[in-house]
Write a protein that holds these residues in place. Structure first.
Motif, PDB file in Angstrom:
ATOM      1  N   LEU A  26       0.811  -1.206   0.000  1.00 51.92           N
ATOM      2  CA  LEU A  26       0.000   0.000   0.000  1.00 51.92           C
ATOM      3  C   LEU A  26       0.852   1.267   0.000  1.00 51.92           C
ATOM      4  O   LEU A  26       2.019   1.258   0.384  1.00 51.92           O
ATOM      5  CB  LEU A  26      -0.914   0.020   1.229  1.00 51.92           C
ATOM      6  CG  LEU A  26      -1.883  -1.149   1.400  1.00 51.92           C
ATOM      7  CD1 LEU A  26      -2.722  -0.930   2.648  1.00 51.92           C
ATOM      8  CD2 LEU A  26      -2.761  -1.316   0.174  1.00 51.92           C
ATOM      9  N   ASP A  29      -0.281   6.764   2.734  1.00 52.74           N
ATOM     10  CA  ASP A  29      -1.532   7.307   3.277  1.00 52.74           C
ATOM     11  C   ASP A  29      -2.583   6.222   3.464  1.00 52.74           C
ATOM     12  O   ASP A  29      -3.374   6.257   4.416  1.00 52.74           O
ATOM     13  CB  ASP A  29      -2.066   8.428   2.396  1.00 52.74           C
ATOM     14  CG  ASP A  29      -2.324   8.014   0.957  1.00 52.74           C
ATOM     15  OD1 ASP A  29      -1.789   6.975   0.526  1.00 52.74           O
ATOM     16  OD2 ASP A  29      -3.067   8.724   0.257  1.00 52.74           O
ATOM     17  N   GLU A  30      -2.596   5.246   2.563  1.00 53.34           N
ATOM     18  CA  GLU A  30      -3.551   4.132   2.700  1.00 53.34           C
ATOM     19  C   GLU A  30      -3.240   3.321   3.950  1.00 53.34           C
ATOM     20  O   GLU A  30      -4.135   2.954   4.724  1.00 53.34           O
ATOM     21  CB  GLU A  30      -3.487   3.228   1.468  1.00 53.34           C
ATOM     22  CG  GLU A  30      -3.974   3.864   0.186  1.00 53.34           C
ATOM     23  CD  GLU A  30      -3.782   2.947  -0.998  1.00 53.34           C
ATOM     24  OE1 GLU A  30      -4.760   2.712  -1.729  1.00 53.34           O
ATOM     25  OE2 GLU A  30      -2.655   2.457  -1.210  1.00 53.34           O
ATOM     26  N   ARG A  33      -4.291   5.127   7.106  1.00 53.11           N
ATOM     27  CA  ARG A  33      -5.737   5.080   7.343  1.00 53.11           C
ATOM     28  C   ARG A  33      -6.138   3.757   7.983  1.00 53.11           C
ATOM     29  O   ARG A  33      -6.969   3.724   8.900  1.00 53.11           O
ATOM     30  CB  ARG A  33      -6.498   5.270   6.023  1.00 53.11           C
ATOM     31  CG  ARG A  33      -6.659   6.724   5.609  1.00 53.11           C
ATOM     32  CD  ARG A  33      -7.758   6.880   4.577  1.00 53.11           C
ATOM     33  NE  ARG A  33      -7.477   6.137   3.351  1.00 53.11           N
ATOM     34  CZ  ARG A  33      -6.767   6.607   2.336  1.00 53.11           C
ATOM     35  NH1 ARG A  33      -6.247   7.824   2.391  1.00 53.11           N
ATOM     36  NH2 ARG A  33      -6.572   5.880   1.251  1.00 53.11           N
ATOM     37  N   LYS A 223      -7.513  -3.230   4.204  1.00 51.15           N
ATOM     38  CA  LYS A 223      -8.651  -2.366   3.894  1.00 51.15           C
ATOM     39  C   LYS A 223      -9.336  -1.964   5.197  1.00 51.15           C
ATOM     40  O   LYS A 223      -9.404  -2.756   6.155  1.00 51.15           O
ATOM     41  CB  LYS A 223      -9.654  -3.077   2.987  1.00 51.15           C
ATOM     42  CG  LYS A 223      -9.123  -3.393   1.597  1.00 51.15           C
ATOM     43  CD  LYS A 223     -10.183  -4.076   0.749  1.00 51.15           C
ATOM     44  CE  LYS A 223      -9.669  -4.342  -0.669  1.00 51.15           C
ATOM     45  NZ  LYS A 223      -8.496  -5.237  -0.676  1.00 51.15           N
TER      46      LYS A 223
END
Length: 336
Positions: A26, A29-30, A33, A223
């Protein structure tokens, strides 16, 4: 969120932890999060490794942003020697942006030769024990896909935790977990959805949670919605209903026809192929969206699935009657 004691470490860890292998692919920033959502959900145990690409580095950014006090940090290295492990520990501290790592594990000790090496006078365990004395790490653990290695390990009193695969398909560790609990050794469950093969994720996590000998489960997450859904198991824990048991048992049975449990009974291969490792890497390729990472490691292996001469000596030894030769052909096609 439900918490359990991680054996003799005394750490009160959330039943659902954060498995750090998938975030390596990833963007920064992903990853931040996702780690931030883990904090929001109350997850306080995060597991990574030196071999998981940028995982340690990304988790380091998360720790820097959200606070060191939010997590018990666990990492691990496959290095087997004293000098190499000393270097690895310092690299991990730097990447994770911390002065101390809560749990440092010997990563995937697979053979008697490797076990004897890490436990020897110039082995990696010596470096870990010195690092603990120096305050660089707090506790020492070990991971393996080989049941027999961990059965030996729990009797040594050298390790605070063990990490082993466990899910509705792979249940070989249940007696080991009971013994570990009796010895006050923490049990970390990896591969809780069989490397992504199990589709009923929630039911698989509930199945594992029902085992009181399990300390923490570390599903890999990349995710935000995965973090939220997985956390619900520990926040709203209930026993599996009879219908849920039927569903997950049915899926486990269906996976059994071509799913390697990594028991190792198929070996030794006359061609020197580490058969379970071929299937582990294929799982990362097919189900973790880590194609390049899996291929790189596959190509770095001395003896690969493509070296199989189809002698068939492995198949009669497999307790699950897997069509190993056909499965190795598939690995070669996917990764070769």
């Amino acid at each position: 969120m439900e918490k359990r004691k991680l054996g003799k470490t005394g750490f009160e860890v959330t039943l659902i932890g954060f498995g750090g292998i998938p975030i390596q692919r990833l963007k920064d920033d992903e990853a931040l999060r996702i780690i931030g959502e883990a904090v929001n959900q109350g997850i306080n145990f995060i597991d990574t490794a030196t071999g998981y690409g940028r995982s340690e580095e990304l988790i380091g950014y998360g720790i820097e942003k959200y606070g060191r006090d939010k997590f018990y940090i666990a990492t691990k290295s496959p290095v087997r020697d004293y000098d190499g492990m000393k270097k690895e520990i310092n690299k991990s501290l730097k990447r994770l942006k911390t002065d101390v790592i809560d749990l440092y594990q010997l990563h995937n000790v697979r053979t008697e030769e490797q076990y004897n090496k890490v436990m020897g006078k110039d082995g990696a365990l010596k470096a870990l024990k010195e690092a603990k004395e120096e305050g660089k790490i707090k506790e020492i653990g070990i991971t393996s896909h080989d049941l027999h290695i961990l059965e030996k390990t729990v009797d040594t009193e050298e390790f605070s935790t063990i990490q082993f695969p466990y899910n509705p398909v792979e249940r070989r560790g249940e007696d080991l977990f009971k013994k570990a609990k009796d010895l006050d050794i923490g049990v970390i469950v990896m591969k809780p959805v069989a490397g992504g093969a199990i589709k009923n994720v929630n039911l698989s996590l509930k199945f594992i949670s029902e085992n009181e000998n399990v300390s923490v489960i570390i599903p890999g997450m990349d995710k935000v919605d995965q973090v939220i859904e997985n956390s619900k198991v520990a926040k709203e824990f209930t026993q599996l209903t009879e219908e849920e048991k039927r569903i997950i048992d049915k899926e486990a049975k269906e996976l059994g026809s071509e799913f390697c449990r990594r028991c190792g009974y198929c070996g030794p291969c006359p061609q020197g192929i580490d058969i379970p490792t071929q299937f582990i890497l294929e799982g990362y390729y097919l189900r973790y969206d880590l194609e390049d990472w899996a291929k790189e490691r596959y190509l770095g292996i001395d003896k690969k699935a493509s070296d199989c001469i189809e002698c068939g000596k492995c198949e009669p030894k497999c307790p699950y009657d897997l069509p190993i030769r056909d499965m190795l052909k598939r690995v070669s096609e996917n990764l070769g």
